[in-house]
Design an enzyme around this catalytic site. Structure first.
Site, PDB file in Angstrom:
ATOM      1  CB  SER A 251      -0.906   0.005   1.234  1.00 46.32           C
ATOM      2  OG  SER A 251      -0.156   0.433   2.354  1.00 46.32           O
ATOM      3  CE  LYS A 252      -2.181   6.593  -2.697  1.00 45.60           C
ATOM      4  NZ  LYS A 252      -3.454   7.179  -2.398  1.00 45.60           N
ATOM      5  NE  ARG A 253       0.141   0.645   5.873  1.00 47.42           N
ATOM      6  CZ  ARG A 253       0.848  -0.435   6.155  1.00 47.42           C
ATOM      7  NH1 ARG A 253       1.901  -0.357   6.921  1.00 47.42           N
ATOM      8  NH2 ARG A 253       0.502  -1.611   5.662  1.00 47.42           N
TER       9      ARG A 253
END
Ligand code: GLU
Length: 480
Positions: A251-253
């Site tokens: 994910s973007k994390r």
């Protein structure tokens, strides 16, 4: 063989979906199969034309070509689901007529109450079939109340759904455990993905559905629908998920996840394609940098790993750097150019040869095309501004010693137009500095950065005039 990539245009093309697109492309190439692009845009609130355009642009940038799709009609169109509602309606009518589906008038509140009841009992929610056998009278009453029905698919009780997945192997589902009769058409008349995907795959003659593992739980529903419509099912292969370095779903994390941003950061499409294509399986020799033809030769559905693949951002950068180093010089120069312009340079001020020579000298120090923004000023600016570590190096004791020596050598004419590329040795002779204590300060005051290609090579491209200016300026700043 016919495969497809079926993106929902609800945002940018993400790595996970790009992987599905790439694997389908490679498998299609390998088997000389048709590769169909279908736009799954029935989620009206979240779908947009911009998203469709950006996904298509990203696929093209990656070098993925489809043989059939919204832009290439081969008789299976339309290729956008939003343009196929009439087709789906016929199947809905058929299912309703055969009592394999029924209208459901339950309101959201009533469904929420059913859900809450299951939750309170600690059992998974299963729709209670409240509307399965509604009398015509009851239906009329609901309609008079203004209720708009959904269409629910009637799930057979006690049915086993066995999927022979090309990657996962045999996967068995029980029809009793999928939440009960599920909605296939919303109350606003919009059909649901799980339903129409079956119709489209059939009408578009898709033989192999290769997609992300997140769709595995949808598969029993799709198989049940196909059975109800007396349709064959395609062969399924569910790709394991791509995880971040912490083994959680990517994910973007974790870092950049959309293809568009990789493009903007200066990744090469070939590198991204290569990296994604080799995720989760290993090549015959263990090598990871492989030309596409070689990947196509080696990969097949049954060679794809069963377990999740970890997306290694560092390895991707490393791979990108390798592609930058080995690319055709003229081509890589043209790819670097927009990044040079973005850094504020007017390229018409430099000759093509000069730019090419610069690129040839520094591409080995670029992991990303955007890294040029830091290196180009070394050649183009009279006095590039030094970064933090270079400034500290110039201001150190060795820095000042080297700088003072350089200034004197220039003022006396000992360093001149003819021998300035020898400057490091001349400073060494004059100061006795050596090793790092010599190289680092000299590099810092002449190029304003501590890392880069061979210094003497760079100096030739920078030229004596600029070297003189840089030494004077650094001397003024640090030694006066
Ligand atoms: N439209 C779905 C998605 O973007 C893909 C459906 C499928 O491959 O069956 O996740």
């Amino acid at each position: 063989m016919r495969v497809r990539f079926a993106p929902s245009p609800t945002g940018f093309l993400h790595i996970g979906n790009a992987r599905t697109a790439i694997i389908n492309y490679i498998i299609a190439k390998k088997h000389n199969a048709e590769y169909l692009l279908r736009v799954e845009d029935t989620d009206m609130e979240r779908s947009s034309k911009e998203s469709e355009e950006s996904i298509i642009a990203d696929l093209k940038w990656l070098g993925i070509e489809w043989t059939e799709g919204p832009d290439i009609d081969k008789g299976h169109g339309p290729y956008r689901q939003s343009e196929r509602f009439e087709i789906y309606q016929k199947y809905t009518d058929k299912l309703l007529a055969e009592k394999k589906a029924y209208h459901c008038y339950c309101s959201q509140e009533e469904l929420d109450a059913q859900r809450a009841e299951s939750e309170a009992k600690g059992i998974p929610f299963t729709y209670k079939r409240t509307c399965l056998n509604l009398s015509e009278e009851k239906k009329k009453q609901y309609e008079a109340e203004g209720r708009k029905p959904t269409v629910r698919f009637k799930v057979n009780d006690g049915e086993k759904i066995e999927i022979d997945d090309g990657i996962k192997g045999k996967v068995v589902f029980e029809s009793d455990n999928i939440g009960g009769d599920f909605i296939i058409v919303r109350s606003d008349g919009v059909p649901i993905y799980n339903y129409i995907v079956v119709i489209d795959d059939l009408l578009m003659e898709i033989s192999h559905v290769i997609r992300g593992e997140d769709h595995l739980p949808n598969t029993p529903k799709q198989v049940m629908i196909a059975r109800a419509l007396d349709m064959p099912t395609p062969k399924y292969a569910h790709l394991p998920l791509v995880l971040g370095p912490d083994k959680k779903k990517l994910s973007k994390r974790h870092g950049i996840t959309s293809v568009d941003l990789y493009k903007q950061e200066g990744y090469l499409p070939e590198a991204l394609m290569n990296y994604i294509a080799v995720l989760g399986w290993s090549s015959e020799t263990g090598e990871e940098i492989l030309p596409l033809e070689e990947i196509i030769r080696q990969i097949d559905i049954d060679r794809l790993g069963k377990s999740s693949a970890v997306f290694d951002f560092v390895k991707l950068r490393w791979m990108n750097a390798a592609y930058i180093r080995n690319y055709d010089l003229k081509k890589i120069t043209s790819l670097f150019k927009p990044f040079i312009e973005k850094a504020g340079y007017d390229l018409s001020k430099f000759s093509e040869d000069y730019i090419e020579t610069i690129i040839s000298s520094i591409r080995g120090n670029c992991e990303l095309l955007s890294d040029i923004a830091k290196l180009f000023p070394i050649f183009a600016d009279d006095i590039p501004s030094a970064d933090e570590e270079a400034s500290a190096m110039i201001a150190s004791a060795e820095g000042k010693t080297a700088l003072t020596a350089a200034k004197e050598l220039i003022d006396s004419g000992e360093i001149n137009q003819d021998n300035f590329t020898e400057i490091t040795n001349m400073i060494k002779a004059k100061t006795g500095l050596k090793g790092k204590n010599l190289f680092m300060p000299v590099r810092a005051m002449l190029t304003s950065v501590l890392h880069g290609p061979d210094l003497a090579e760079m100096l030739k491209l920078i030229g004596f005039e600029k070297i003189k200016m840089r030494i004077s300026s650094a001397y003024e700043k640090n030694c006066v």
